[in-house]
Scaffold this active site. Structure first.
Site, mmCIF file in Angstrom:
data_model
loop_
_atom_site.group_PDB
_atom_site.id
_atom_site.type_symbol
_atom_site.label_atom_id
_atom_site.label_comp_id
_atom_site.label_asym_id
_atom_site.label_seq_id
_atom_site.Cartn_x
_atom_site.Cartn_y
_atom_site.Cartn_z
ATOM 1 C CG HIS A 10 -1.998 -1.036 1.091
ATOM 2 N ND1 HIS A 10 -3.128 -0.661 0.553
ATOM 3 C CD2 HIS A 10 -2.166 -2.265 1.649
ATOM 4 C CE1 HIS A 10 -3.882 -1.921 0.727
ATOM 5 N NE2 HIS A 10 -3.181 -2.873 1.297
ATOM 6 C CB ALA A 13 8.573 -22.068 11.303
ATOM 7 C CB THR A 40 13.322 -8.015 4.346
ATOM 8 O OG1 THR A 40 14.904 -8.395 4.611
ATOM 9 C CG2 THR A 40 12.299 -8.116 5.232
ATOM 10 C CE LYS A 41 19.635 -9.831 3.608
ATOM 11 N NZ LYS A 41 20.877 -9.234 3.899
ATOM 12 N NE ARG A 44 21.888 -11.509 10.191
ATOM 13 C CZ ARG A 44 22.905 -11.031 10.850
ATOM 14 N NH1 ARG A 44 22.541 -10.974 11.971
ATOM 15 N NH2 ARG A 44 24.044 -10.967 10.634
#
Length: 211
Positions: A124, A171, A176-177, A191
């Protein structure tokens, strides 16, 4: 006029675009209108032996692609949505109970996705503080999950991410990358903690202190 030309035309004419979208999508429920959903069996593509359980919420529209490969399964209480981008799921892939998948997303073959996982190529917009977030529309970045990936329960995969072949996501992880092939990633943000060493032919721990 082909579909791409029609889309480009509507982008240039916002009022007409709003009329067409309200015809196709319920403005409050933000899901396809009932008269669109009754034609769904004719415009979605499903491979032989694929299963979509009855309780799955199918927000699938005809103006974007939806494909489910052969012998793939979408389990109970999941939600699948291609309203803002194509959703392609390969063969022999299992989407676990209670997943939410919002395109644009490509999931390849032999992927296992645990319970209550969110995979969303949608964000959004929020940058203009003089408008509410709901007034500012959305932006998309495609997600790609390659072959033979396992994503653990309660994980979140954010827009624009690519997860490489034969990787494992622990889990509860937040991706994010990009995750390279043959990796194990855990945490928030996730990580990499292990990689497969092709020379040693074994999984090797990654020294996080050097990260």
């Amino acid at each position: 006029m082909d579909l791409n030309k029609a889309k480009n035309y509507l982008k240039k004419h916002s009022f007409l675009k709003k009329i067409v979208l309200n015809f196709l999508m319920h403005p409050v429920k933000t899901r396809p209108q009932w008269w669109i959903r009754i034609f769904m069996p004719f415009y979605i593509k499903r491979g032989k032996g694929s299963v979509i359980y009855r309780s799955v919420r199918k927000d699938i529209v005809p103006f974007n692609i939806f494909v489910l490969g052969s012998k793939s399964v979408i389990e109970d209480y999941s939600a699948i949505n291609n309203a803002v981008g194509n959703l392609v799921i390969g063969s022999n892939t299992r989407v676990g109970i209670g997943n939410t998948i919002i395109g644009p997303v490509t999931i390849s073959d032999n992927v296992n996705i645990g319970q209550n996982v969110t995979i969303s190529g949608l964000n959004h917009n929020y940058e203009d503080p003089s408008k509410t977030i709901s007034e500012q529309g959305v932006s998309t970045m495609p997600i790609k999950i390659e072959n033979d990936v396992w994503i653990g329960a309660n994980s979140v995969v954010l827009p624009g991410v690519q997860i490489g072949n034969h990787s494992v996501i622990g889990a509860g992880s937040i991706i994010t990358k990009d995750i390279p092939p043959y990796s194990v990633a855990v945490g928030n943000p996730a990580r990499i903690v292990k990689r497969y060493d092709m020379d040693l032919k074994e999984w090797v721990n990654v020294n996080l202190s050097n990260k």
